[in-house]
Motif scaffolding. Structure first.
Motif, mmCIF file in Angstrom:
data_model
loop_
_atom_site.group_PDB
_atom_site.id
_atom_site.type_symbol
_atom_site.label_atom_id
_atom_site.label_comp_id
_atom_site.label_asym_id
_atom_site.label_seq_id
_atom_site.Cartn_x
_atom_site.Cartn_y
_atom_site.Cartn_z
ATOM 1 N N ARG A 8 10.147 10.391 -2.339
ATOM 2 C CA ARG A 8 8.707 10.623 -2.210
ATOM 3 C C ARG A 8 8.013 9.325 -1.812
ATOM 4 O O ARG A 8 8.425 8.234 -2.217
ATOM 5 N N ALA A 9 6.968 9.472 -1.011
ATOM 6 C CA ALA A 9 6.190 8.324 -0.533
ATOM 7 C C ALA A 9 4.743 8.502 -0.954
ATOM 8 O O ALA A 9 4.213 9.626 -0.963
ATOM 9 N N TYR A 10 4.079 7.375 -1.282
ATOM 10 C CA TYR A 10 2.715 7.403 -1.814
ATOM 11 C C TYR A 10 1.859 6.348 -1.138
ATOM 12 O O TYR A 10 2.337 5.256 -0.809
ATOM 13 N N THR A 27 0.815 -1.225 0.000
ATOM 14 C CA THR A 27 0.000 0.000 0.000
ATOM 15 C C THR A 27 0.843 1.268 0.000
ATOM 16 O O THR A 27 0.558 2.203 -0.739
ATOM 17 N N ILE A 28 1.881 1.311 0.841
ATOM 18 C CA ILE A 28 2.771 2.467 0.897
ATOM 19 C C ILE A 28 4.007 2.169 0.061
ATOM 20 O O ILE A 28 4.691 1.151 0.282
ATOM 21 N N VAL A 29 4.301 3.027 -0.894
ATOM 22 C CA VAL A 29 5.442 2.817 -1.784
ATOM 23 C C VAL A 29 6.345 4.048 -1.746
ATOM 24 O O VAL A 29 5.889 5.166 -1.491
ATOM 25 N N PHE A 30 7.624 3.812 -2.021
ATOM 26 C CA PHE A 30 8.635 4.856 -1.942
ATOM 27 C C PHE A 30 9.442 4.868 -3.236
ATOM 28 O O PHE A 30 9.723 3.809 -3.806
ATOM 29 N N GLY A 31 9.863 6.056 -3.648
ATOM 30 C CA GLY A 31 10.713 6.160 -4.821
ATOM 31 C C GLY A 31 11.643 7.342 -4.733
ATOM 32 O O GLY A 31 11.415 8.286 -3.963
ATOM 33 N N THR A 32 12.719 7.296 -5.528
ATOM 34 C CA THR A 32 13.637 8.429 -5.647
ATOM 35 C C THR A 32 13.474 9.049 -7.029
ATOM 36 O O THR A 32 13.301 8.347 -8.035
ATOM 37 N N PHE A 33 13.575 10.381 -7.061
ATOM 38 C CA PHE A 33 13.269 11.144 -8.263
ATOM 39 C C PHE A 33 14.355 12.178 -8.569
ATOM 40 O O PHE A 33 14.078 13.280 -9.017
ATOM 41 N N PRO A 64 -3.560 7.511 -6.594
ATOM 42 C CA PRO A 64 -2.492 7.483 -5.593
ATOM 43 C C PRO A 64 -2.307 8.859 -4.962
ATOM 44 O O PRO A 64 -2.431 9.897 -5.644
ATOM 45 N N GLN A 65 -2.004 8.863 -3.675
ATOM 46 C CA GLN A 65 -1.841 10.121 -2.947
ATOM 47 C C GLN A 65 -0.413 10.215 -2.395
ATOM 48 O O GLN A 65 0.083 9.276 -1.764
ATOM 49 N N GLU A 66 0.232 11.351 -2.631
ATOM 50 C CA GLU A 66 1.537 11.585 -2.023
ATOM 51 C C GLU A 66 1.350 11.851 -0.535
ATOM 52 O O GLU A 66 0.529 12.677 -0.141
ATOM 53 N N VAL A 67 2.135 11.143 0.295
ATOM 54 C CA VAL A 67 1.989 11.303 1.746
ATOM 55 C C VAL A 67 3.262 11.813 2.404
ATOM 56 O O VAL A 67 3.269 12.076 3.609
#
Length: 422
Positions: A363-365, A351-357, A373-376
């Motif tokens: 950023r976490a979603y 449910t909670i996913v993380f990425g680098t940009f 999807p919502q940025e959290v």
């Protein structure tokens, strides 16, 4: 909730300022002045109880660094090793128990070392080489990325002495290496995009469409993920060929189950395919490879894979406006995801996913509703000292089982440790 220093969605981003929402920065470690880290982060529970974070460097002169993060507020340097020459990079590593696999890729075909090393890291201060598995050759630069989670097989993006691509940009295929005897690794199987190898009966997938060359970045493997929930499947980011699901029930003869691509109309470079099994979803990230958002948009796509033979895109992870980051310095767009590694030290969530940009930071979603999807949370550090990009370039991420987040800069900033607050 964490402090909110600036909202990059509402104002232009200043590369000198930090921006944070729903994370707490615990520490930064500049890795003895060699803060450029690649796409390899993994955590070992050492025999003496310490938590050792292993980091593969983005480029020479350093190979890998170990940091004791038992107390994530006070990371402690353990060891840092050297590469044999300036024309090789390690870039990727993985750890299972007290064994570490490190990838080596050279700048040009025909050079060495090109392949993987296996190390005994039971004493983290003294990594001991177990074996080298050579993948050098006249058309091979070696190994770009590795996936090693079960102690038995290494899945990787690799060239080989007997793999001659039709185009040099297609020089790395998906390869499976049996390391059950770590002193004598052997190849178990391989798969490549049909039509990319000399001698293939299929036509090359490279073509021109709408005035654009399809395959400009290459048809080659990148991340090669295999999970214990579906050990007969490999989820492979295959750059401009797309995200591929493979049947590897017979490791000697992998077969394609399905392929999802966005090139064209987008510019491709599918980097990571991450299944979220309980949700029948798969995330696909496209790597940004050009400065100043010249290859925009580079996104993370959310696919419905309820029918795995027909992946369907249902949304993308939202990013702040291009205008806020395009000229901030360096790259802006998607890259790595926290890959839910099936190891004891890794945080796992569907449910909670993380990425680098890159200059867009970490950023976490929340994917509770995968259609929206919502940025959290986000963390965008200020520009590291001596960074040639002039801005942060967050490159990779690992989240541990305690909920501590580790992210690294591509050029100079080193390691950042954070605590989630959502």
């Amino acid at each position: 909730m964490g402090s909110k220093l600036t909202n990059p969605s509402q104002s232009p981003a200043n590369p000198a300022k930090s921006q944070i929402l729903n994370f707490k920065l615990l520490a930064q470690h500049e890795l003895e002045g060699f803060g450029g880290v690649g796409e390899g982060i993994n955590m070992q529970l050492a025999p003496d109880g310490r938590r050792i974070l292993w980091l593969a460097h983005e480029s020479a002169p350093k190979n890998f660094t170990a940091v004791d993060v038992s107390d994530p507020r006070k990371p402690k340097f353990v060891i840092q090793t050297e590469l044999p020459h300036k024309d090789v990079r390690s870039n990727s590593l993985d750890v299972v128990g007290n064994t570490m696999v490190v990838a080596y890729q050279t700048k040009k075909p025909g050079m060495k070392p090109a392949g993987i090393d296996l190390f005994d890291i039971s004493v983290p201060e003294k990594p001991t080489l177990i074996s080298h598995f050579d993948r050098s050759g006249p058309h091979s630069r070696g190994v770009h990325a590795v996936w090693f989670v079960d102690g038995a097989y290494v899945h990787m993006a690799s060239g080989a002495a007997d793999f001659q691509p039709r185009d040099p940009r297609d020089d790395q295929c998906y390869m499976i290496v049996d390391v059950r005897n770590p002193s004598k690794p052997v190849e178990a199987g391989r798969w490549w995009a049909p039509g990319t190898r000399e001698g293939d009966s299929e036509p090359t997938p490279r073509r021109t469409e709408g005035g654009c060359e399809i395959g400009r970045s290459g048809f080659r493997a990148h991340n090669t993920n295999v999970f214990p929930e579906r050990p007969e499947r490999a989820y492979v980011g295959y750059l401009d060929f797309g995200a591929v699901i493979l049947d590897i029930s017979d490791k000697r003869h992998p077969k394609m189950v399905s392929r999802w691509g966005n090139c064209p109309p987008h510019s491709g470079f599918n980097h990571t395919a991450l299944p979220l099994f309980s949700r029948n979803l798969m995330l696909v990230s496209d790597e940004s490879t050009k400065d100043n958002a010249a290859d925009w948009p580079k996104l993370v796509w959310v696919l419905d894979v309820t029918v795995e033979t027909h992946p369907l895109c249902i949304s993308t992870l939202p990013l702040p406006p291009k205008e806020a980051f395009a000229k901030r310095g360096g790259r802006f767009g998607a890259h790595n995801l926290h890959e839910n590694l099936p190891i004891p030290t890794s945080y796992r969530s569907d449910t909670i996913v993380f990425g680098t940009f890159f200059n867009g930071g970490l950023r976490a979603y929340d994917l509770s509703n995968p259609y929206q999807p919502q940025e959290v949370g986000y963390f965008v550090p200020g520009a590291p000292k001596m960074s040639r990009a002039g801005a942060i370039q967050l490159n990779d991420i690992f989240v541990d089982d305690r909920g501590i987040v580790y992210t690294v800069d591509r050029f100079a900033g080193g390691l950042y440790t954070l605590e989630m607050q959502f």
